[in-house]
Motif scaffolding. Structure first.
Motif, short mmCIF file in Angstrom:
data_model
loop_
_atom_site.label_atom_id
_atom_site.label_comp_id
_atom_site.label_asym_id
_atom_site.label_seq_id
_atom_site.Cartn_x
_atom_site.Cartn_y
_atom_site.Cartn_z
N VAL A 100 -46.89 14.64 14.98
CA VAL A 100 -45.70 14.67 14.15
C VAL A 100 -44.61 15.42 14.90
O VAL A 100 -44.86 16.48 15.48
CB VAL A 100 -45.98 15.35 12.79
CG1 VAL A 100 -44.71 15.49 11.98
CG2 VAL A 100 -47.02 14.58 12.01
N LEU A 101 -43.40 14.87 14.88
CA LEU A 101 -42.22 15.54 15.44
C LEU A 101 -41.25 15.80 14.30
O LEU A 101 -41.26 15.12 13.28
CB LEU A 101 -41.57 14.66 16.50
CG LEU A 101 -42.39 14.35 17.75
CD1 LEU A 101 -41.63 13.41 18.66
CD2 LEU A 101 -42.74 15.63 18.49
N TYR A 102 -40.39 16.81 14.50
CA TYR A 102 -39.42 17.17 13.48
C TYR A 102 -38.02 17.04 14.05
O TYR A 102 -37.77 17.35 15.21
CB TYR A 102 -39.65 18.61 13.00
CG TYR A 102 -40.99 18.79 12.35
CD1 TYR A 102 -41.17 18.48 11.00
CD2 TYR A 102 -42.08 19.25 13.07
CE1 TYR A 102 -42.41 18.64 10.40
CE2 TYR A 102 -43.32 19.40 12.47
CZ TYR A 102 -43.48 19.10 11.14
OH TYR A 102 -44.70 19.25 10.55
N VAL A 103 -37.09 16.60 13.22
CA VAL A 103 -35.69 16.45 13.62
C VAL A 103 -35.06 17.83 13.63
O VAL A 103 -35.18 18.59 12.67
CB VAL A 103 -34.94 15.52 12.64
CG1 VAL A 103 -33.48 15.42 13.00
CG2 VAL A 103 -35.58 14.14 12.62
N THR A 104 -34.38 18.18 14.74
CA THR A 104 -33.77 19.52 14.87
C THR A 104 -32.27 19.50 14.65
O THR A 104 -31.67 20.55 14.48
CB THR A 104 -34.06 20.10 16.26
OG1 THR A 104 -33.53 19.22 17.25
CG2 THR A 104 -35.55 20.29 16.46
N GLY A 105 -31.64 18.34 14.66
CA GLY A 105 -30.19 18.25 14.43
C GLY A 105 -29.87 18.19 12.94
O GLY A 105 -30.73 17.82 12.13
N ALA A 129 -39.79 14.92 9.06
CA ALA A 129 -40.97 14.67 9.89
C ALA A 129 -41.02 13.20 10.26
O ALA A 129 -40.82 12.33 9.41
CB ALA A 129 -42.23 15.05 9.13
N VAL A 130 -41.26 12.92 11.54
CA VAL A 130 -41.35 11.55 12.04
C VAL A 130 -42.59 11.43 12.91
O VAL A 130 -43.10 12.42 13.44
CB VAL A 130 -40.10 11.14 12.83
CG1 VAL A 130 -38.88 11.09 11.93
CG2 VAL A 130 -39.85 12.06 13.99
N GLN A 131 -43.06 10.20 13.06
CA GLN A 131 -44.24 9.95 13.90
C GLN A 131 -43.78 9.26 15.18
O GLN A 131 -43.13 8.22 15.13
CB GLN A 131 -45.22 9.06 13.17
CG GLN A 131 -46.44 8.72 13.98
CD GLN A 131 -47.32 7.71 13.27
OE1 GLN A 131 -46.89 7.00 12.39
NE2 GLN A 131 -48.57 7.66 13.67
N PRO A 132 -44.10 9.83 16.36
CA PRO A 132 -43.73 9.17 17.61
C PRO A 132 -44.62 7.95 17.85
O PRO A 132 -45.82 7.99 17.61
CB PRO A 132 -43.95 10.25 18.66
CG PRO A 132 -44.95 11.17 18.07
CD PRO A 132 -44.75 11.12 16.59
N LEU A 133 -44.02 6.85 18.32
CA LEU A 133 -44.77 5.63 18.61
C LEU A 133 -44.92 5.40 20.10
O LEU A 133 -45.55 4.43 20.51
CB LEU A 133 -44.07 4.42 17.97
CG LEU A 133 -43.89 4.48 16.46
CD1 LEU A 133 -43.10 3.27 15.98
CD2 LEU A 133 -45.22 4.56 15.77
#
Length: 163
Positions: A100-105, A129-133
């Motif tokens: 899981v990655l998180y948006v920092t902007g 929260a987003v999932q990298p593909l």
């Protein structure tokens, strides 16, 4: 600006003067028929001598509701159903298992392709929260958000730790 106003005023005054002198008055008045005026005595005499017109029964009035068939809305595609919030369900906002990655902007555009020239698919806010593909260290990272939308976000706006 003053000259323009004076010119406009002079033009309107000239037009008014020309129409007043050579105009024919009200052109609609010439087409109206002038009713004949009869003295009251002649009018009463004419009514007495006139043959009464036969009375015609009015036509039956049919209500529009009985004539118009019921309109049925038909929508192409699957049957419509209420959104999860209104159907008493909880929306599925969880990501599948995996990194899981998180948006920092504060507000980051998710785009259809890996460049700023591609159309914007969605706008993500800080902490989403987003999932990298794909590879996570690239300049543009292919991701999927909680709603299932896929797109690309600049790698500098993503972090493995929540902001």
């Amino acid at each position: 600006m003053i000259r323009l106003g004076a010119l406009l005023l002079a033009t309107l005054a000239g037009l008014f003067l020309v129409l007043t002198i050579w105009g024919d008055g009200n052109p609609r008045a010439a087409n109206r028929p002038i009713p004949e005026v009869q003295p009251a005595a002649q009018d009463a005499e004419a009514r007495a001598l006139a043959v009464p017109e036969p009375q015609i029964a009015p036509a039956a009035v049919i209500q529009a509701e009985s004539q118009t068939p019921e309109q049925v809305q038909r929508f192409p595609g699957p049957a419509l159903r209420p959104s999860p919030e209104h159907a008493g369900e909880t929306p599925a906002a969880e990501l599948p298992e995996g990194p899981v990655l998180y948006v920092t902007g504060d507000r980051v555009n998710m785009r259809a392709g890996p460049s700023t020239g591609d159309r914007v698919v969605a706008s993500l806010t800080r902490g989403t929260a987003v999932q990298p593909l794909g590879p996570q260290d690239a300049e543009w990272v292919n991701i999927r958000d909680a709603d299932g939308r896929t797109g690309y976000v600049a790698g500098r706006f993503l972090s493995a730790t929540a902001p």
